[in-house]
Design a protein around this motif. Structure first.
Motif, PDB file in Angstrom:
ATOM      1  N   SER A 170       0.823  -1.212   0.000  1.00  0.00           N
ATOM      2  CA  SER A 170       0.000   0.000   0.000  1.00  0.00           C
ATOM      3  C   SER A 170       0.852   1.255   0.000  1.00  0.00           C
ATOM      4  O   SER A 170       2.021   1.248   0.410  1.00  0.00           O
ATOM      5  CB  SER A 170      -0.910   0.011   1.229  1.00  0.00           C
ATOM      6  N   ASP A 171       0.259   2.353  -0.455  1.00  0.00           N
ATOM      7  CA  ASP A 171       0.924   3.658  -0.403  1.00  0.00           C
ATOM      8  C   ASP A 171       0.999   4.169   1.034  1.00  0.00           C
ATOM      9  O   ASP A 171       1.969   4.817   1.423  1.00  0.00           O
ATOM     10  CB  ASP A 171       0.158   4.686  -1.246  1.00  0.00           C
ATOM     11  N   TYR A 172      -0.061   3.856   1.802  1.00  0.00           N
ATOM     12  CA  TYR A 172      -0.157   4.366   3.168  1.00  0.00           C
ATOM     13  C   TYR A 172      -0.547   3.247   4.128  1.00  0.00           C
ATOM     14  O   TYR A 172      -1.157   2.256   3.738  1.00  0.00           O
ATOM     15  CB  TYR A 172      -1.198   5.495   3.252  1.00  0.00           C
ATOM     16  N   VAL A 173      -0.180   3.456   5.401  1.00  0.00           N
ATOM     17  CA  VAL A 173      -0.539   2.514   6.460  1.00  0.00           C
ATOM     18  C   VAL A 173      -1.293   3.281   7.539  1.00  0.00           C
ATOM     19  O   VAL A 173      -0.803   4.299   8.046  1.00  0.00           O
ATOM     20  CB  VAL A 173       0.708   1.853   7.085  1.00  0.00           C
ATOM     21  N   ALA A 174      -2.476   2.804   7.867  1.00  0.00           N
ATOM     22  CA  ALA A 174      -3.242   3.377   8.975  1.00  0.00           C
ATOM     23  C   ALA A 174      -3.101   2.440  10.167  1.00  0.00           C
ATOM     24  O   ALA A 174      -3.578   1.310  10.132  1.00  0.00           O
ATOM     25  CB  ALA A 174      -4.706   3.534   8.585  1.00  0.00           C
ATOM     26  N   SER A 175      -2.411   2.897  11.203  1.00  0.00           N
ATOM     27  CA  SER A 175      -2.227   2.088  12.412  1.00  0.00           C
ATOM     28  C   SER A 175      -3.347   2.408  13.389  1.00  0.00           C
ATOM     29  O   SER A 175      -3.658   3.577  13.636  1.00  0.00           O
ATOM     30  CB  SER A 175      -0.872   2.398  13.056  1.00  0.00           C
ATOM     31  N   VAL A 176      -3.934   1.357  13.954  1.00  0.00           N
ATOM     32  CA  VAL A 176      -5.112   1.515  14.802  1.00  0.00           C
ATOM     33  C   VAL A 176      -4.878   0.909  16.182  1.00  0.00           C
ATOM     34  O   VAL A 176      -4.319  -0.182  16.305  1.00  0.00           O
ATOM     35  CB  VAL A 176      -6.339   0.819  14.156  1.00  0.00           C
ATOM     36  N   ALA A 177      -5.312   1.618  17.197  1.00  0.00           N
ATOM     37  CA  ALA A 177      -5.316   1.089  18.561  1.00  0.00           C
ATOM     38  C   ALA A 177      -6.576   1.588  19.243  1.00  0.00           C
ATOM     39  O   ALA A 177      -7.109   2.647  18.891  1.00  0.00           O
ATOM     40  CB  ALA A 177      -4.076   1.554  19.332  1.00  0.00           C
ATOM     41  N   PHE A 178      -7.065   0.849  20.202  1.00  0.00           N
ATOM     42  CA  PHE A 178      -8.217   1.319  20.965  1.00  0.00           C
ATOM     43  C   PHE A 178      -8.143   0.790  22.384  1.00  0.00           C
ATOM     44  O   PHE A 178      -7.418  -0.147  22.681  1.00  0.00           O
ATOM     45  CB  PHE A 178      -9.538   0.914  20.305  1.00  0.00           C
ATOM     46  N   ARG A 179      -8.880   1.428  23.251  1.00  0.00           N
ATOM     47  CA  ARG A 179      -8.888   1.043  24.659  1.00  0.00           C
ATOM     48  C   ARG A 179     -10.264   1.309  25.245  1.00  0.00           C
ATOM     49  O   ARG A 179     -10.910   2.299  24.904  1.00  0.00           O
ATOM     50  CB  ARG A 179      -7.829   1.849  25.427  1.00  0.00           C
TER      51      ARG A 179
ATOM     52  N   HIS B 103      -7.426   5.484  18.554  1.00  0.00           N
ATOM     53  CA  HIS B 103      -6.227   6.216  18.153  1.00  0.00           C
ATOM     54  C   HIS B 103      -5.805   5.703  16.777  1.00  0.00           C
ATOM     55  O   HIS B 103      -5.640   4.498  16.595  1.00  0.00           O
ATOM     56  CB  HIS B 103      -5.118   5.970  19.181  1.00  0.00           C
ATOM     57  N   VAL B 104      -5.659   6.607  15.815  1.00  0.00           N
ATOM     58  CA  VAL B 104      -5.293   6.218  14.454  1.00  0.00           C
ATOM     59  C   VAL B 104      -4.141   7.099  13.975  1.00  0.00           C
ATOM     60  O   VAL B 104      -4.170   8.325  14.148  1.00  0.00           O
ATOM     61  CB  VAL B 104      -6.486   6.363  13.483  1.00  0.00           C
ATOM     62  N   GLN B 105      -3.134   6.470  13.378  1.00  0.00           N
ATOM     63  CA  GLN B 105      -2.017   7.186  12.766  1.00  0.00           C
ATOM     64  C   GLN B 105      -1.951   6.820  11.285  1.00  0.00           C
ATOM     65  O   GLN B 105      -2.076   5.646  10.938  1.00  0.00           O
ATOM     66  CB  GLN B 105      -0.686   6.816  13.426  1.00  0.00           C
ATOM     67  N   LEU B 106      -1.738   7.803  10.432  1.00  0.00           N
ATOM     68  CA  LEU B 106      -1.593   7.559   8.997  1.00  0.00           C
ATOM     69  C   LEU B 106      -0.156   7.884   8.598  1.00  0.00           C
ATOM     70  O   LEU B 106       0.309   9.013   8.785  1.00  0.00           O
ATOM     71  CB  LEU B 106      -2.569   8.433   8.205  1.00  0.00           C
ATOM     72  N   ARG B 107       0.536   6.875   8.066  1.00  0.00           N
ATOM     73  CA  ARG B 107       1.932   7.039   7.657  1.00  0.00           C
ATOM     74  C   ARG B 107       2.105   6.742   6.175  1.00  0.00           C
ATOM     75  O   ARG B 107       1.407   5.893   5.633  1.00  0.00           O
ATOM     76  CB  ARG B 107       2.842   6.092   8.458  1.00  0.00           C
ATOM     77  N   ARG B 108       3.061   7.434   5.583  1.00  0.00           N
ATOM     78  CA  ARG B 108       3.462   7.134   4.216  1.00  0.00           C
ATOM     79  C   ARG B 108       4.382   5.918   4.290  1.00  0.00           C
ATOM     80  O   ARG B 108       5.380   5.935   5.000  1.00  0.00           O
ATOM     81  CB  ARG B 108       4.192   8.340   3.629  1.00  0.00           C
ATOM     82  N   ARG B 109       4.052   4.858   3.583  1.00  0.00           N
ATOM     83  CA  ARG B 109       4.831   3.626   3.724  1.00  0.00           C
ATOM     84  C   ARG B 109       6.270   3.789   3.238  1.00  0.00           C
ATOM     85  O   ARG B 109       7.202   3.237   3.818  1.00  0.00           O
ATOM     86  CB  ARG B 109       4.161   2.477   2.959  1.00  0.00           C
ATOM     87  N   ALA B 110       6.480   4.552   2.184  1.00  0.00           N
ATOM     88  CA  ALA B 110       7.804   4.671   1.567  1.00  0.00           C
ATOM     89  C   ALA B 110       8.873   5.137   2.547  1.00  0.00           C
ATOM     90  O   ALA B 110       9.999   4.633   2.544  1.00  0.00           O
ATOM     91  CB  ALA B 110       7.738   5.610   0.370  1.00  0.00           C
ATOM     92  N   ASP B 111       8.535   6.102   3.414  1.00  0.00           N
ATOM     93  CA  ASP B 111       9.545   6.630   4.330  1.00  0.00           C
ATOM     94  C   ASP B 111       9.078   6.654   5.791  1.00  0.00           C
ATOM     95  O   ASP B 111       9.735   7.219   6.654  1.00  0.00           O
ATOM     96  CB  ASP B 111       9.974   8.037   3.909  1.00  0.00           C
ATOM     97  N   SER B 112       7.917   6.037   6.067  1.00  0.00           N
ATOM     98  CA  SER B 112       7.356   5.948   7.427  1.00  0.00           C
ATOM     99  C   SER B 112       7.022   7.308   8.046  1.00  0.00           C
ATOM    100  O   SER B 112       6.861   7.415   9.260  1.00  0.00           O
ATOM    101  CB  SER B 112       8.304   5.187   8.368  1.00  0.00           C
ATOM    102  N   THR B 113       6.901   8.336   7.229  1.00  0.00           N
ATOM    103  CA  THR B 113       6.545   9.655   7.749  1.00  0.00           C
ATOM    104  C   THR B 113       5.082   9.685   8.163  1.00  0.00           C
ATOM    105  O   THR B 113       4.200   9.289   7.399  1.00  0.00           O
ATOM    106  CB  THR B 113       6.772  10.743   6.675  1.00  0.00           C
ATOM    107  N   MET B 114       4.834  10.138   9.397  1.00  0.00           N
ATOM    108  CA  MET B 114       3.452  10.275   9.853  1.00  0.00           C
ATOM    109  C   MET B 114       2.880  11.561   9.277  1.00  0.00           C
ATOM    110  O   MET B 114       3.435  12.639   9.493  1.00  0.00           O
ATOM    111  CB  MET B 114       3.369  10.303  11.374  1.00  0.00           C
TER     112      MET B 114
END
Length: 199
Positions: A81-90, A143-154
């Protein structure tokens, strides 16, 4: 009063009850100046939270659906993928009694935790309330973070929080996942650094 008027009044009351049953969501978002608006995306569990439970998958599916609504495309199986959405919840529970000076939230591990260290899961029995005391308040955080996969930039990050009384529809994982995801990602990217309330 005619049957039609009684039916209309009953319908209005039931719709009003439904509207008030779903509590507002507190949302905070941060992002770079002009974050991406499209591209392929993969939704994954946030690093440090290895327990992929059924409930976590409910939240991940809701988040994935909202990313599609704002213009991203699910990555094809086996593709990168072009981007990665990391998800966490509590989810945490606290008593809803009058004297809350000594209340301490009890965190319950249900598939994800916010923060690099996560949180420790505790077995909490949820059953019939025999004490007659008010039911606990359930706080759910996404909690959601969106990163560019190519360089891991949030490029975008957001948190959403809501509270509901235990046993009500709004406290159920399915409805909470949809409500929090829609409030957090809807209107993407949103105003950076501002906390808003979404009803």
């Amino acid at each position: 009063m005619s049957k039609r008027l009684i039916l209309a009044a009953s319908l209005a009351l039931s719709l009003s009850a439904c509207a008030t049953a779903i509590p507002p969501v507190e949302v905070t978002r941060f992002h770079i100046g002009d974050p991406a608006r499209s591209g392929t995306i993969a939704v994954e569990e946030m690093r440090g939270n290895p327990d992929i439970s059924l409930e976590f998958r409910t939240y991940a599916a809701a988040v994935a659906q909202e990313w599609q609504r704002v213009g991203f495309t699910p990555v094809a199986a086996g593709a990168t993928s072009d981007y990665v959405a990391s998800v966490a919840f509590r989810r945490s529970f606290r008593p809803s009694g009058i004297d809350r000076s000594s209340d301490k939230p009890v965190s319950v591990g249900v598939g994800g935790g916010i923060g690099s260290g996560g949180f420790s899961g505790m077995g909490v029995g949820i059953g019939i309330n025999l004490s007659g005391k008010p039911k606990d308040i359930v706080t759910t955080e996404l909690h959601v973070q969106l990163r560019r996969r190519a360089d891991s930039t949030m490029i975008w990050e957001g948190r959403a929080l809501s509270e509901a009384r235990e046993g009500t529809p709004a406290a159920q994982p399915g409805l909470a996942a949809q409500k929090l995801s829609a409030a957090l990602i809807g209107g993407y990217p949103g105003e950076s650094g501002r906390t808003i309330t979404v009803k």
